[in-house]
Design a protein around this motif. Structure first.
Motif, PDB file in Angstrom:
ATOM      1  N   ASN A  37       0.942  -1.325   0.037  1.00  0.00           N
ATOM      2  CA  ASN A  37      -0.098   0.088  -0.001  1.00  0.00           C
ATOM      3  C   ASN A  37       0.948   1.553   0.123  1.00  0.00           C
ATOM      4  O   ASN A  37       0.641   2.184   0.813  1.00  0.00           O
ATOM      5  CB  ASN A  37      -0.960  -0.057   1.337  1.00  0.00           C
ATOM      6  CG  ASN A  37      -2.365  -0.066   0.812  1.00  0.00           C
ATOM      7  OD1 ASN A  37      -2.643   0.198  -0.121  1.00  0.00           O
ATOM      8  ND2 ASN A  37      -3.323  -0.286   1.907  1.00  0.00           N
ATOM      9  N   CYS A  38       1.873   1.193  -0.953  1.00  0.00           N
ATOM     10  CA  CYS A  38       2.642   2.569  -1.272  1.00  0.00           C
ATOM     11  C   CYS A  38       3.633   2.848   0.206  1.00  0.00           C
ATOM     12  O   CYS A  38       3.822   3.629   0.691  1.00  0.00           O
ATOM     13  CB  CYS A  38       1.818   3.617  -1.281  1.00  0.00           C
ATOM     14  SG  CYS A  38       2.756   5.032  -2.238  1.00  0.00           S
ATOM     15  N   ASN A  62       0.249  -0.854  -4.902  1.00  0.00           N
ATOM     16  CA  ASN A  62      -0.556   0.286  -5.284  1.00  0.00           C
ATOM     17  C   ASN A  62       0.031   1.662  -5.382  1.00  0.00           C
ATOM     18  O   ASN A  62       1.066   1.789  -4.740  1.00  0.00           O
ATOM     19  CB  ASN A  62      -1.507   0.550  -3.832  1.00  0.00           C
ATOM     20  CG  ASN A  62      -2.492  -0.720  -3.728  1.00  0.00           C
ATOM     21  OD1 ASN A  62      -2.845  -1.428  -4.687  1.00  0.00           O
ATOM     22  ND2 ASN A  62      -3.086  -1.057  -2.523  1.00  0.00           N
ATOM     23  N   SER A  63      -0.843   2.542  -6.125  1.00  0.00           N
ATOM     24  CA  SER A  63      -0.037   3.598  -6.467  1.00  0.00           C
ATOM     25  C   SER A  63      -0.047   4.699  -5.344  1.00  0.00           C
ATOM     26  O   SER A  63       0.798   5.754  -5.209  1.00  0.00           O
ATOM     27  CB  SER A  63      -0.708   4.426  -7.769  1.00  0.00           C
ATOM     28  OG  SER A  63      -1.978   4.380  -7.601  1.00  0.00           O
ATOM     29  N   PRO A  68      -6.994  -0.833   3.737  1.00  0.00           N
ATOM     30  CA  PRO A  68      -6.988  -2.556   3.773  1.00  0.00           C
ATOM     31  C   PRO A  68      -8.254  -3.001   2.846  1.00  0.00           C
ATOM     32  O   PRO A  68      -7.998  -4.123   2.215  1.00  0.00           O
ATOM     33  CB  PRO A  68      -7.459  -2.915   5.058  1.00  0.00           C
ATOM     34  CG  PRO A  68      -7.767  -1.787   5.932  1.00  0.00           C
ATOM     35  CD  PRO A  68      -7.292  -0.402   5.118  1.00  0.00           C
ATOM     36  N   ILE A  69      -9.310  -2.505   2.768  1.00  0.00           N
ATOM     37  CA  ILE A  69     -10.496  -3.067   1.940  1.00  0.00           C
ATOM     38  C   ILE A  69      -9.966  -2.990   0.405  1.00  0.00           C
ATOM     39  O   ILE A  69     -10.348  -3.938  -0.329  1.00  0.00           O
ATOM     40  CB  ILE A  69     -11.673  -2.442   2.467  1.00  0.00           C
ATOM     41  CG1 ILE A  69     -12.085  -2.622   3.747  1.00  0.00           C
ATOM     42  CG2 ILE A  69     -12.790  -3.025   1.425  1.00  0.00           C
ATOM     43  CD1 ILE A  69     -13.439  -1.765   4.049  1.00  0.00           C
ATOM     44  N   ARG A  70      -9.609  -2.006  -0.114  1.00  0.00           N
ATOM     45  CA  ARG A  70      -9.326  -1.990  -1.454  1.00  0.00           C
ATOM     46  C   ARG A  70      -8.080  -3.022  -1.730  1.00  0.00           C
ATOM     47  O   ARG A  70      -7.954  -3.348  -2.582  1.00  0.00           O
ATOM     48  CB  ARG A  70      -9.046  -0.740  -1.914  1.00  0.00           C
ATOM     49  CG  ARG A  70      -8.789  -0.370  -3.042  1.00  0.00           C
ATOM     50  CD  ARG A  70      -9.861  -0.748  -4.043  1.00  0.00           C
ATOM     51  NE  ARG A  70      -9.813  -0.333  -5.576  1.00  0.00           N
ATOM     52  CZ  ARG A  70     -10.607  -0.510  -6.303  1.00  0.00           C
ATOM     53  NH1 ARG A  70     -11.844  -1.033  -6.238  1.00  0.00           N
ATOM     54  NH2 ARG A  70     -10.220  -0.152  -7.654  1.00  0.00           N
ATOM     55  N   SER A  71      -7.266  -2.940  -0.851  1.00  0.00           N
ATOM     56  CA  SER A  71      -6.036  -3.818  -0.940  1.00  0.00           C
ATOM     57  C   SER A  71      -6.379  -5.409  -1.092  1.00  0.00           C
ATOM     58  O   SER A  71      -5.928  -6.103  -2.161  1.00  0.00           O
ATOM     59  CB  SER A  71      -5.164  -3.787   0.129  1.00  0.00           C
ATOM     60  OG  SER A  71      -4.534  -2.397   0.012  1.00  0.00           O
TER      61      SER A  71
END
Length: 82
Positions: A37-38, A62-63, A68-71
């Motif tokens: 997560n960057c 991730n950019s 956490p949910i999106r990951s």
């Protein structure tokens, strides 16, 4: 054992999951996904080292920090294994 930095936990996590899945479930295809997560530490460097020796390890970078949910969502989309 408690480690000082979050990045210090990456190899330990990898080894524990590998022991449970990779060595216990023979003849089973799996992906070991890590979503970065960057990170601003050495996490990505450590993950690249691990992925270079284990073809089951995939890294999603991730950019930016999407949380956490999106990951988890990104990881599920990229999974190819069983």
């Amino acid at each position: 054992m408690i480690l000082n930095q979050k990045e210090d936990n990456i190899k330990k996590l990898y080894e524990e999951v590998k022991k449970i899945i990779g060595e216990s479930l023979t003849n089973y295809q799996y992906d070991h996904l890590f979503v970065d997560n960057c990170s601003t530490d050495n996490t990505l460097k450590i993950l690249k080292e691990i992925a270079s020796i284990n073809k089951n390890v995939k890294i999603i970078v991730n950019s930016r920090n999407f949380g956490p949910i999106r990951s988890f969502h990104n990881g599920l989309i990229e999974a190819d294994g069983d």
